[in-house]
Design a protein around this motif. Sequence first.
Motif, PDB file in Angstrom:
ATOM      1  N   ARG A   1       5.971  -6.901  -0.923  1.00  0.00           N
ATOM      2  CA  ARG A   1       4.692  -6.311  -1.314  1.00  0.00           C
ATOM      3  C   ARG A   1       3.555  -7.309  -1.165  1.00  0.00           C
ATOM      4  N   PRO A   2       2.446  -6.905  -0.529  1.00  0.00           N
ATOM      5  CA  PRO A   2       1.301  -7.808  -0.382  1.00  0.00           C
ATOM      6  C   PRO A   2       0.582  -7.992  -1.721  1.00  0.00           C
ATOM      7  N   LEU A   3       0.334  -9.263  -2.100  1.00  0.00           N
ATOM      8  CA  LEU A   3      -0.322  -9.546  -3.372  1.00  0.00           C
ATOM      9  C   LEU A   3      -1.838  -9.414  -3.278  1.00  0.00           C
ATOM     10  N   ASN A   4      -2.384  -9.597  -2.083  1.00  0.00           N
ATOM     11  CA  ASN A   4      -3.840  -9.515  -1.900  1.00  0.00           C
ATOM     12  C   ASN A   4      -4.224  -8.262  -1.117  1.00  0.00           C
ATOM     13  N   ALA A   5      -3.611  -7.139  -1.471  1.00  0.00           N
ATOM     14  CA  ALA A   5      -3.830  -5.887  -0.739  1.00  0.00           C
ATOM     15  C   ALA A   5      -5.272  -5.405  -0.814  1.00  0.00           C
ATOM     16  N   GLN A   6      -6.027  -5.871  -1.823  1.00  0.00           N
ATOM     17  CA  GLN A   6      -7.415  -5.434  -1.942  1.00  0.00           C
ATOM     18  C   GLN A   6      -8.340  -6.122  -0.943  1.00  0.00           C
ATOM     19  N   ASP A   7      -7.824  -7.173  -0.274  1.00  0.00           N
ATOM     20  CA  ASP A   7      -8.666  -7.921   0.668  1.00  0.00           C
ATOM     21  C   ASP A   7      -8.727  -7.279   2.047  1.00  0.00           C
ATOM     22  N   PHE A   8      -7.808  -6.370   2.316  1.00  0.00           N
ATOM     23  CA  PHE A   8      -7.732  -5.826   3.672  1.00  0.00           C
ATOM     24  C   PHE A   8      -7.251  -4.377   3.632  1.00  0.00           C
ATOM     25  N   THR A   9      -7.468  -3.688   4.763  1.00  0.00           N
ATOM     26  CA  THR A   9      -6.912  -2.347   4.982  1.00  0.00           C
ATOM     27  C   THR A   9      -6.112  -2.390   6.273  1.00  0.00           C
ATOM     28  N   LEU A  10      -4.882  -1.931   6.213  1.00  0.00           N
ATOM     29  CA  LEU A  10      -4.022  -1.914   7.388  1.00  0.00           C
ATOM     30  C   LEU A  10      -4.001  -0.499   7.956  1.00  0.00           C
ATOM     31  N   ILE A  11      -4.302  -0.401   9.245  1.00  0.00           N
ATOM     32  CA  ILE A  11      -4.368   0.899   9.921  1.00  0.00           C
ATOM     33  C   ILE A  11      -3.292   0.944  10.995  1.00  0.00           C
ATOM     34  N   HIS A  12      -2.530   2.010  10.999  1.00  0.00           N
ATOM     35  CA  HIS A  12      -1.533   2.197  12.043  1.00  0.00           C
ATOM     36  C   HIS A  12      -1.712   3.575  12.659  1.00  0.00           C
ATOM     37  N   ALA A  13      -1.886   3.576  13.991  1.00  0.00           N
ATOM     38  CA  ALA A  13      -2.024   4.849  14.717  1.00  0.00           C
ATOM     39  C   ALA A  13      -3.079   5.734  14.090  1.00  0.00           C
ATOM     40  N   ARG A  14      -4.247   5.158  13.833  1.00  0.00           N
ATOM     41  CA  ARG A  14      -5.409   5.904  13.364  1.00  0.00           C
ATOM     42  C   ARG A  14      -5.200   6.526  11.984  1.00  0.00           C
ATOM     43  N   SER A  15      -4.431   5.869  11.128  1.00  0.00           N
ATOM     44  CA  SER A  15      -4.256   6.348   9.765  1.00  0.00           C
ATOM     45  C   SER A  15      -4.174   5.154   8.837  1.00  0.00           C
ATOM     46  N   ILE A  16      -4.761   5.279   7.642  1.00  0.00           N
ATOM     47  CA  ILE A  16      -4.722   4.201   6.665  1.00  0.00           C
ATOM     48  C   ILE A  16      -3.331   4.120   6.051  1.00  0.00           C
ATOM     49  N   ALA A  17      -2.735   2.928   6.110  1.00  0.00           N
ATOM     50  CA  ALA A  17      -1.388   2.732   5.589  1.00  0.00           C
ATOM     51  C   ALA A  17      -1.416   2.577   4.075  1.00  0.00           C
ATOM     52  N   GLU A  18      -0.401   3.103   3.432  1.00  0.00           N
ATOM     53  CA  GLU A  18      -0.257   3.001   1.985  1.00  0.00           C
ATOM     54  C   GLU A  18       1.137   2.487   1.647  1.00  0.00           C
ATOM     55  N   ASP A  19       1.298   1.922   0.441  1.00  0.00           N
ATOM     56  CA  ASP A  19       2.602   1.493  -0.056  1.00  0.00           C
ATOM     57  C   ASP A  19       3.328   0.596   0.941  1.00  0.00           C
ATOM     58  N   LEU A  20       2.651  -0.455   1.375  1.00  0.00           N
ATOM     59  CA  LEU A  20       3.220  -1.350   2.370  1.00  0.00           C
ATOM     60  C   LEU A  20       4.472  -2.048   1.846  1.00  0.00           C
ATOM     61  N   ASP A  21       5.453  -2.185   2.709  1.00  0.00           N
ATOM     62  CA  ASP A  21       6.700  -2.852   2.357  1.00  0.00           C
ATOM     63  C   ASP A  21       7.130  -3.687   3.565  1.00  0.00           C
ATOM     64  N   PHE A  22       6.976  -4.980   3.477  1.00  0.00           N
ATOM     65  CA  PHE A  22       7.290  -5.882   4.582  1.00  0.00           C
ATOM     66  C   PHE A  22       8.768  -6.280   4.510  1.00  0.00           C
ATOM     67  N   ARG A  23       9.483  -6.104   5.621  1.00  0.00           N
ATOM     68  CA  ARG A  23      10.907  -6.442   5.641  1.00  0.00           C
ATOM     69  C   ARG A  23      11.260  -7.252   6.879  1.00  0.00           C
TER      70      ARG A  23
END
Length: 455
Positions: A383-405
């Motif tokens: 889980r990203p701790l600084n999620a408020q610093d950025f917005t991640l976009i994938h295929a023209r949609s705002i990503a939510e509930d990011l989980d890095f593996r």
Amino acid sequence: MDSFNQLLLSLDGMLGSAPWFPWVLLGVGFFFTIYLGFPQIRYFGHAIKIVQGKYDKPGDPGDTSHFQALATALSGTVGTGNIGGVGLAIFLGGPAALFWMWMTAFLGMTTKFVEVTLSHKYRIKAADGYYAGGPMFYMERRLNMKWLAVLFAIATVICSFGTGSLPQVNNIAQAMHDSFGIEKALTGGVLAILLGMVIIGGITRIAKVTSTIVPAMALIYVIGALGVIFYNIENIVPSFVAVFRDAFTGSAAVGGFLGASFAYAFNRGVNRGLFSNEAGQGSAPIAHAAARADEPVSEGMVSLLEPFIDTIIICTLTGLVILSSGVWSEKHENLFEGADTYVVEGRYDEGNPEEVKQLFNYLSSQPSDVKPYNGSVVVTDGRPLNAQDFTLIHARSIAEDLDFRVGEDEFSGVLNVVDGKFANEDVDIWGNPWCTQWRLPIRLSSAVSSASMVA
């Protein structure tokens, strides 16, 4: 790989996605439609009779029947463009993109009528006894422009990989792997052997195989699509309303869809329309040149049916499946593709129309206040701790509930971002030697899979 992807995107920006492209494509079709007096309407019924063989004569020169030539040409169009292409068009341009796919098909019927007629008229009988034709033949034999014929032939060979084989094989291999765990290389090898067995037999064997497979394939798909549509029958009328309502205004953001301007919906609809029916691409005339016919115009009439079957019928069914079921604007868990992922500064809210508009402009290379993110993403247990610093976009949609593996394990560490792209040297988050995959279970539009496929 990312550099190669950027090269492809640059070429696409100069050609298929360029502002001039849809106007040229539709303009040619419009000119011939007016000049020839709407042949796609006047000769439609006659074309069906020709395909049925009512005007066939014994001894007509050629290698295949009208129906076999039609099936061979359709075999290269009915497929990925009707499924992934439609999904991508709607996800990028909204419901309005389907309207412009229809327009591309309607005018493309005349374009294909012209190119096939000319191809058949200037075909030759090769040394092996088979007939050969295509735009390169009338470029050389009628326009006396051999250099253009050579250039077209080379471009067509290259294009055949990008539109005629790679997307299809990739989709089949991916589906077999996801559904049955079959290795992608094995699927590709089997397909290559089967394809080789057909091609080695020449145009006659290709025509025999496609005339059997294509009708069966289309019938199965139509039955499946109608099943979904009738299951959501209450949404059919609203779906058509959305297509026509947004055709000249663009579509507002909804769910996972970031919205689209009129220009973008227009461009994506025409772009995907060509990918679907290939009207004006010059590939179908090569197949039609082998048809048994004494009058070239008769084979041109047969080709009128291709964009109608491919786009106006099958693509419409696909579009109604996507729109009536509502999946085009829903969010779903997904795996990210590096080429389709962008990281921007600040936290954007997809419920805020102004913020969504800014993101849309940024992704469409239009003036925008959005800036690419430069900095770090600190991750603990996926889980990203600084999620408020950025917005991640994938295929023209705002990503939510990011989980890095990394593989199946939750990732912990620091990921560097340079100009909106991940740039770590020690952690390869896109699946190369340092880790098997970067898994992001998120909520995204289901049409993202189409966008990821062609990125």
